[in-house]
Design an enzyme around this catalytic site. Structure first.
Site, PDB file in Angstrom:
ATOM      1  N   PHE A 148      68.721  80.173  10.281  1.00  0.00           N
ATOM      2  CA  PHE A 148      69.966  80.395   9.484  1.00  0.00           C
ATOM      3  C   PHE A 148      70.478  81.555   9.963  1.00  0.00           C
ATOM      4  O   PHE A 148      71.745  81.794   9.699  1.00  0.00           O
ATOM      5  CB  PHE A 148      69.552  80.495   7.922  1.00  0.00           C
ATOM      6  CG  PHE A 148      68.912  81.854   7.667  1.00  0.00           C
ATOM      7  CD1 PHE A 148      69.808  82.858   7.299  1.00  0.00           C
ATOM      8  CD2 PHE A 148      67.583  82.329   7.570  1.00  0.00           C
ATOM      9  CE1 PHE A 148      69.449  84.268   6.923  1.00  0.00           C
ATOM     10  CE2 PHE A 148      67.063  83.427   7.288  1.00  0.00           C
ATOM     11  CZ  PHE A 148      68.147  84.438   6.961  1.00  0.00           C
ATOM     12  N   LYS A 172      70.110  70.430  15.549  1.00  0.00           N
ATOM     13  CA  LYS A 172      69.734  70.432  14.160  1.00  0.00           C
ATOM     14  C   LYS A 172      69.705  71.828  13.555  1.00  0.00           C
ATOM     15  O   LYS A 172      68.758  72.474  13.833  1.00  0.00           O
ATOM     16  CB  LYS A 172      68.301  69.523  13.945  1.00  0.00           C
ATOM     17  CG  LYS A 172      68.301  69.177  12.527  1.00  0.00           C
ATOM     18  CD  LYS A 172      67.452  69.844  11.421  1.00  0.00           C
ATOM     19  CE  LYS A 172      66.750  71.304  11.345  1.00  0.00           C
ATOM     20  NZ  LYS A 172      67.451  72.032  10.202  1.00  0.00           N
ATOM     21  N   GLU A 175      69.896  74.186   7.397  1.00  0.00           N
ATOM     22  CA  GLU A 175      70.643  73.510   6.417  1.00  0.00           C
ATOM     23  C   GLU A 175      71.257  74.581   5.409  1.00  0.00           C
ATOM     24  O   GLU A 175      71.873  74.209   4.403  1.00  0.00           O
ATOM     25  CB  GLU A 175      69.672  72.545   5.588  1.00  0.00           C
ATOM     26  CG  GLU A 175      68.300  73.131   4.775  1.00  0.00           C
ATOM     27  CD  GLU A 175      67.274  73.346   5.819  1.00  0.00           C
ATOM     28  OE1 GLU A 175      67.307  73.796   7.169  1.00  0.00           O
ATOM     29  OE2 GLU A 175      65.983  73.268   5.563  1.00  0.00           O
ATOM     30  N   ARG A 176      70.792  75.711   5.600  1.00  0.00           N
ATOM     31  CA  ARG A 176      71.235  76.883   4.627  1.00  0.00           C
ATOM     32  C   ARG A 176      72.686  77.395   5.005  1.00  0.00           C
ATOM     33  O   ARG A 176      73.535  77.882   4.005  1.00  0.00           O
ATOM     34  CB  ARG A 176      70.097  78.174   4.743  1.00  0.00           C
ATOM     35  CG  ARG A 176      68.974  77.682   3.977  1.00  0.00           C
ATOM     36  CD  ARG A 176      68.094  79.043   3.899  1.00  0.00           C
ATOM     37  NE  ARG A 176      67.057  78.873   4.900  1.00  0.00           N
ATOM     38  CZ  ARG A 176      66.236  79.831   5.191  1.00  0.00           C
ATOM     39  NH1 ARG A 176      66.263  81.029   4.569  1.00  0.00           N
ATOM     40  NH2 ARG A 176      65.051  79.616   5.983  1.00  0.00           N
ATOM     41  N   SER A 225      60.888  80.701  12.157  1.00  0.00           N
ATOM     42  CA  SER A 225      59.638  81.493  11.813  1.00  0.00           C
ATOM     43  C   SER A 225      58.552  81.264  12.558  1.00  0.00           C
ATOM     44  O   SER A 225      58.536  79.937  13.246  1.00  0.00           O
ATOM     45  CB  SER A 225      59.555  81.419  10.484  1.00  0.00           C
ATOM     46  OG  SER A 225      59.580  80.232  10.047  1.00  0.00           O
ATOM     47  N   CYS A 280      66.357  88.725  14.224  1.00  0.00           N
ATOM     48  CA  CYS A 280      65.030  89.020  14.855  1.00  0.00           C
ATOM     49  C   CYS A 280      64.920  90.165  15.611  1.00  0.00           C
ATOM     50  O   CYS A 280      63.755  90.369  16.170  1.00  0.00           O
ATOM     51  CB  CYS A 280      64.916  87.891  15.503  1.00  0.00           C
ATOM     52  SG  CYS A 280      66.043  87.865  16.879  1.00  0.00           S
ATOM     53  N   GLU A 382      56.189  89.839   8.541  1.00  0.00           N
ATOM     54  CA  GLU A 382      57.908  90.038   8.792  1.00  0.00           C
ATOM     55  C   GLU A 382      58.499  90.059   7.411  1.00  0.00           C
ATOM     56  O   GLU A 382      58.233  89.214   6.557  1.00  0.00           O
ATOM     57  CB  GLU A 382      58.696  88.854   9.644  1.00  0.00           C
ATOM     58  CG  GLU A 382      60.032  89.032   9.673  1.00  0.00           C
ATOM     59  CD  GLU A 382      60.524  87.654  10.553  1.00  0.00           C
ATOM     60  OE1 GLU A 382      60.029  86.659  10.578  1.00  0.00           O
ATOM     61  OE2 GLU A 382      61.396  88.144  11.511  1.00  0.00           O
TER      62      GLU A 382
HETATM   63  P1  NAD Z   1      62.786  78.744   9.423  1.00  0.00           P
HETATM   64  O1  NAD Z   1      61.592  78.761  10.465  1.00  0.00           O
HETATM   65  O2  NAD Z   1      62.711  78.524   8.003  1.00  0.00           O
HETATM   66  O3  NAD Z   1      63.945  77.540  10.011  1.00  0.00           O
HETATM   67  C1  NAD Z   1      64.049  77.331  11.059  1.00  0.00           C
HETATM   68  C2  NAD Z   1      64.424  76.055  11.314  1.00  0.00           C
HETATM   69  O4  NAD Z   1      63.457  75.087  11.293  1.00  0.00           O
HETATM   70  C3  NAD Z   1      65.356  75.333  10.416  1.00  0.00           C
HETATM   71  O5  NAD Z   1      66.412  74.634  11.203  1.00  0.00           O
HETATM   72  C4  NAD Z   1      64.768  74.744   9.528  1.00  0.00           C
HETATM   73  O6  NAD Z   1      65.458  73.609   8.947  1.00  0.00           O
HETATM   74  C5  NAD Z   1      63.748  74.052  10.127  1.00  0.00           C
HETATM   75  N1  NAD Z   1      62.297  74.020   9.277  1.00  0.00           N
HETATM   76  C6  NAD Z   1      62.187  74.758   8.173  1.00  0.00           C
HETATM   77  N2  NAD Z   1      60.891  74.349   7.620  1.00  0.00           N
HETATM   78  C7  NAD Z   1      60.574  73.490   8.499  1.00  0.00           C
HETATM   79  C8  NAD Z   1      59.261  72.905   8.579  1.00  0.00           C
HETATM   80  N3  NAD Z   1      58.296  72.961   7.595  1.00  0.00           N
HETATM   81  N4  NAD Z   1      58.754  72.015   9.538  1.00  0.00           N
HETATM   82  C9  NAD Z   1      59.802  71.857  10.434  1.00  0.00           C
HETATM   83  N5  NAD Z   1      61.214  72.459  10.455  1.00  0.00           N
HETATM   84  C10 NAD Z   1      61.280  73.080   9.537  1.00  0.00           C
HETATM   85  O7  NAD Z   1      63.645  80.018   9.771  1.00  0.00           O
HETATM   86  P2  NAD Z   1      65.090  80.963   9.146  1.00  0.00           P
HETATM   87  O8  NAD Z   1      64.356  81.306   7.898  1.00  0.00           O
HETATM   88  O9  NAD Z   1      66.263  79.816   9.250  1.00  0.00           O
HETATM   89  O10 NAD Z   1      65.226  81.999  10.081  1.00  0.00           O
HETATM   90  C11 NAD Z   1      64.557  83.140  10.197  1.00  0.00           C
HETATM   91  C12 NAD Z   1      63.233  83.312  10.956  1.00  0.00           C
HETATM   92  O11 NAD Z   1      63.770  83.124  12.393  1.00  0.00           O
HETATM   93  C13 NAD Z   1      62.844  84.593  11.115  1.00  0.00           C
HETATM   94  O12 NAD Z   1      61.569  84.573  11.116  1.00  0.00           O
HETATM   95  C14 NAD Z   1      63.366  85.198  12.288  1.00  0.00           C
HETATM   96  O13 NAD Z   1      62.591  86.367  12.905  1.00  0.00           O
HETATM   97  C15 NAD Z   1      63.349  84.049  13.277  1.00  0.00           C
HETATM   98  N6  NAD Z   1      64.242  84.477  14.475  1.00  0.00           N
HETATM   99  C16 NAD Z   1      63.851  84.375  15.564  1.00  0.00           C
HETATM  100  C17 NAD Z   1      64.534  84.685  16.769  1.00  0.00           C
HETATM  101  C18 NAD Z   1      63.981  84.754  18.224  1.00  0.00           C
HETATM  102  O14 NAD Z   1      64.677  84.685  19.016  1.00  0.00           O
HETATM  103  N7  NAD Z   1      62.590  85.161  18.312  1.00  0.00           N
HETATM  104  C19 NAD Z   1      65.817  84.576  16.636  1.00  0.00           C
HETATM  105  C20 NAD Z   1      66.460  84.448  15.270  1.00  0.00           C
HETATM  106  C21 NAD Z   1      65.595  84.195  14.287  1.00  0.00           C
END
Ligand code: NAD
Length: 498
Positions: A148, A172, A175-176, A225, A280, A382
Site C-alpha cells: 500500500f 495485483k 487493496e487498501r 511485509s 520501507c 518493524e
Molecule cells: P503486505 O505484506 O500486507 O501486503 C503486500 C501485498 O501482499 C498486497 O498486495 C496484499 O494484498 C498482499 N497480501 C496481503 N496479505 C497476504 C497474504 N496473507 N498472502 C498473500 N498475499 C497477501 O504489505 P503492506 O502493509 O501493504 O506494505 C507495507 C510493507 O511493505 C512493510 O513491511 C514495508 O516495509 C514493506 N515494503 C518493502 C519495500 C521494499 O522494497 N523492501 C518497499 C515498500 C514496502
C-alpha cells in the site's frame, strides 16, 4: 459508493464479487469499495495477456520505447490528479504523493532506453568460422504484487521494466489504495499500449495464491511485509517460478560524535516522520555513538519533533498526514505501549493524538523513544509509523554490529565528517543500501534497488539493468555458416549425433 474495478479487456461483472473497503484516512470515512477477484478472473486476465503478448514482443524495441515516452509525458501531464488520488487513499501529503509518482516515473524514463539496454553480447570468431551471441527474450507474462505504501512507484518499477522488455503484465496492487494503479493502466493505453498488455486485478490472499499457482505466469515480483514475501518466494519456487520478493525494514541511522547534529535532526524529521514513517526506506532507529552524542542529539530532537505539524493529506503545510487504516493506527500505538512495557523511555508520546476537526482520521502523533535495547521486540520488529527509537551505541564497532545483526537489511545511513569511518562502515555493514550523510539512500533508476536478509528474498534486484535481467531470459546462440562451395548449392550438412 464509488466502485473500483479491475482493469481488464471487457471487464467482468463484479456486482456479486467480494468487496474491500477503501478508506479516506484523513476523515476516517469509507470512500470506495474495490472488487476482489478470484481464480476465474485471473484465468481471463491470463488468456488476454497470452493473446496480446506475442505481437508486443515482436514490436521492435524502438517502437516499444515510443509508448514509454508517451506514457512518461502523460504521467507528467496528470501529476496533480494522480497525486491527489493517491493522497486521498493513502493519507500521505500531496508533495509526498508527487514524490511517489516521480520515483516511479524515473524507472519509466530508464525503460525508454530499452533499445540500448536490450542489446546482447557478440563474439566473432569464437572458433574457426564460429560466432557466439546472446539475446534477451521476454518471459511472456509477468506478475507484480505490490504494497500500500507506494501505490504508484512500486507498480511502475515492475511493469515499466517488464513491459519494455516485451512481456505482458498482470498487476495485483494493494487493496487498501487501488485507484492509482488503475489510473496508471488507463494512461498506459492512452499512450498507445495495446489493451490487455497491462492489466490490474484486485484481490487479497486468494488472488495472490491464484497467481502463484498459475502455470502460464513464469515470474512474480513482490514487495510487502517479510512473512508474506517469504511465503511468496517459497511457494513461487515450488511452482517453478522466478521470484523476487522484497520485505520489511528497520533502517538504522548511525550518528558519529563528529556529525553535524543540526543537519542530522533536520534529516531525521523527514526520514523518520515523513509519510508518517510508512516507508520501507524510513529511518526509524537512530544510533548515536557514545553517551555524549546521544544526550546532545536527544536534546535537539525533542523540540524539532514537537514542532512537526500533522495535518490532513491535503494540508500544504503538514509534515505528514494520517496512517493508512484504523488497524494500522492501533498497531503502531500498541508497539509504543510494548516499548514502554519493555522498559524503554517514551520521551515524546504520540498515542491518543487527535486532529482538531478531523477526530475520526487515523492520525498518530510523532513519537520519540530512548533507551531502546537490541533485546526488545519493539526494536526487532518493524513498526511502520511515525516512531523514532534511540539505541545508544558504545562505540563504532557497536554501531556497525547493530544493523548488521538485525533481521532486516534494507537500508542504513551513517552521519559523519570522517571519510575513513564512512568508508569502513559502508564496506563492512551487512545491509543492502547505504547512505553516507544521505538519510534515505534509494538508488537512482539506472542503478538498482534491493535489501538484504529478511528485506529481500531472491538474488536479482528491482530496477535498472537488474530489472531487465529479472524480466527476460538469456538465449545463447553459437553459429557457423560454412562456405556453400561456390556453385550456388549449400554443401553444408546439418551434423547429427552419433
Ligand atoms: P503486505 O505484506 O500486507 O501486503 C503486500 C501485498 O501482499 C498486497 O498486495 C496484499 O494484498 C498482499 N497480501 C496481503 N496479505 C497476504 C497474504 N496473507 N498472502 C498473500 N498475499 C497477501 O504489505 P503492506 O502493509 O501493504 O506494505 C507495507 C510493507 O511493505 C512493510 O513491511 C514495508 O516495509 C514493506 N515494503 C518493502 C519495500 C521494499 O522494497 N523492501 C518497499 C515498500 C514496502
Amino acid at each position: 459508493m464509488r466502485q473500483i474495478d479491475h482493469f481488464m479487456v471487457g471487464g467482468p461483472d463484479t456486482s456479486a464479487a467480494r468487496k474491500h473497503q477503501v478508506w479516506n484516512p484523513s476523515t476516517g470515512e469509507v470512500q470506495a469499495e474495490v472488487a476482489l477477484g478470484d481464480t476465474a478472473l485471473l484465468e481471463q486476465a491470463v488468456a488476454t495477456a497470452k493473446q496480446v503478448q506475442p505481437a508486443w514482443a515482436a514490436t521492435n524495441p524502438q517502437k516499444r520505447a515510443r509508448v514509454m515516452f508517451k506514457f512518461k509525458e502523460l504521467i507528467e501531464a496528470n501529476m496533480q490528479e494522480l497525486a491527489e488520488l493517491l493522497s486521498s487513499e493513502h493519507g500521505k501529503v500531496i508533495d509526498d504523493a508527487k514524490g511517489d509518482v516521480q520515483r516511479g516515473l524515473e524507472v519509466i524514463e530508464f525503460a525508454c532506453g530499452i533499445p540500448q539496454v536490450l542489446k546482447g553480447e557478440y563474439t566473432q570468431g569464437a572458433g574457426p568460422g564460429i560466432d557466439v551471441y546472446s539475446m534477451r527474450q521476454p518471459l511472456g507474462i509477468g506478475a507484480g504484487i505490490t504494497p500500500f505504501n507506494f501505490p504508484a512507484m512500486i507498480p511502475m518499477w515492475m511493469f515499466g521494466m517488464a513491459i519494455a522488455a516485451g512481456n505482458a503484465f498482470i498487476l495485483k496492487p494493494s487493496e487498501r489504495d487501488p485507484s492509482v494503479p488503475v489510473r496508471l493502466a488507463e494512461l498506459f493505453v492512452e499512450a498507445g499500449a495495446p489493451e490487455g498488455l497491462l492489466q490490474v486485478v484486485h484481490g487479497d490472499k486468494a488472488m495472490v495464491d491464484a497467481i502463484i499457482e498459475h502455470p502460464d505466469i513464469p515470474a512474480i515480483s513482490f514487495v510487502g511485509s517479510s512473512d508474506i514475501a517469504h511465503y511468496i518466494y517459497h511457494r513461487g519456487a515450488e511452482h517453478g517460478k522466478r521470484v523476487q520478493a522484497f520485505g520489511g525494514a528497520k533502517n538504522h541511522g548511525i550518528v558519529m560524535p563528529d556529525a553535524d547534529l543540526d543537519q542530522v535532526v533536520n534529516d531525521l524529521a523527514g526520514a523518520a516522520f515523513g509519510s508518517a514513517g510508512e516507508r520501507c526506506m524510513a529511518l526509524p532507529v537512530v544510533v548515536p555513538v557514545g553517551e555524549d552524542t546521544a544526550d546532545r542529539l536527544r536534546e535537539k530532537l525533542i523540540p524539532a519533533i514537537n514542532a512537526l505539524r500533522i495535518g490532513v493529506s491535503t494540508d500544504p503545510d503538514a509534515h505528514y498526514g494520517p496512517v493508512v487504516t484504523p488497524e494500522h493506527k492501533a498497531r503502531i500505538e500498541q508497539w509504543i505501549t510494548t516499548a514502554e512495557e519493555e522498559g524503554a523511555e517514551i520521551v515524546v508520546d504520540g498515542r491518543g493524538f487527535s486532529l482538531q476537526g478531523h477526530e475520526n482520521g487515523f492520525f498518530v502523533g510523532p513519537t520519540l523513544i530512548d533507551r531502546v535495547t537490541p533485546q526488545m521486540a519493539s526494536y526487532q520488529e518493524e513498526i511502520f509509523g511515525p516512531v523514532l527509537q534511540i539505541v545508544r551505541a558504545k562505540d563504532f564497532e557497536d554501531a556497525v554490529r547493530l544493523p548488521s545483526e538485525h533481521q532486516y537489511g534494507n537500508g542504513v545511513a551513517i552521519f559523519t565528517r570522517n571519510g575513513h569511518a564512512a568508508r569502513e562502515f559502508a564496506s563492512r555493514v551487512n545491509v543492502g543500501m547505504v547512505g553516507i550523510n544521505v538519510p534515505i539512500p534509494v538508488p537512482v533508476s539506472y542503478h538498482t534497488f534491493g535489501g538484504w536478509k529478511r528485506s529481500g528474498f531472491g538474488d536479482v534486484d528491482q530496477y535498472g539493468t537488474e530489472g531487465l535481467q529479472f524480466w527476460t531470459k538469456k538465449k545463447k546462440v553459437t553459429q557457423r555458416w560454412p562456405d556453400g562451395g561456390g556453385d550456388g548449392s549449400n554443401a553444408f550438412v546439418i551434423p547429427t549425433m552419433g
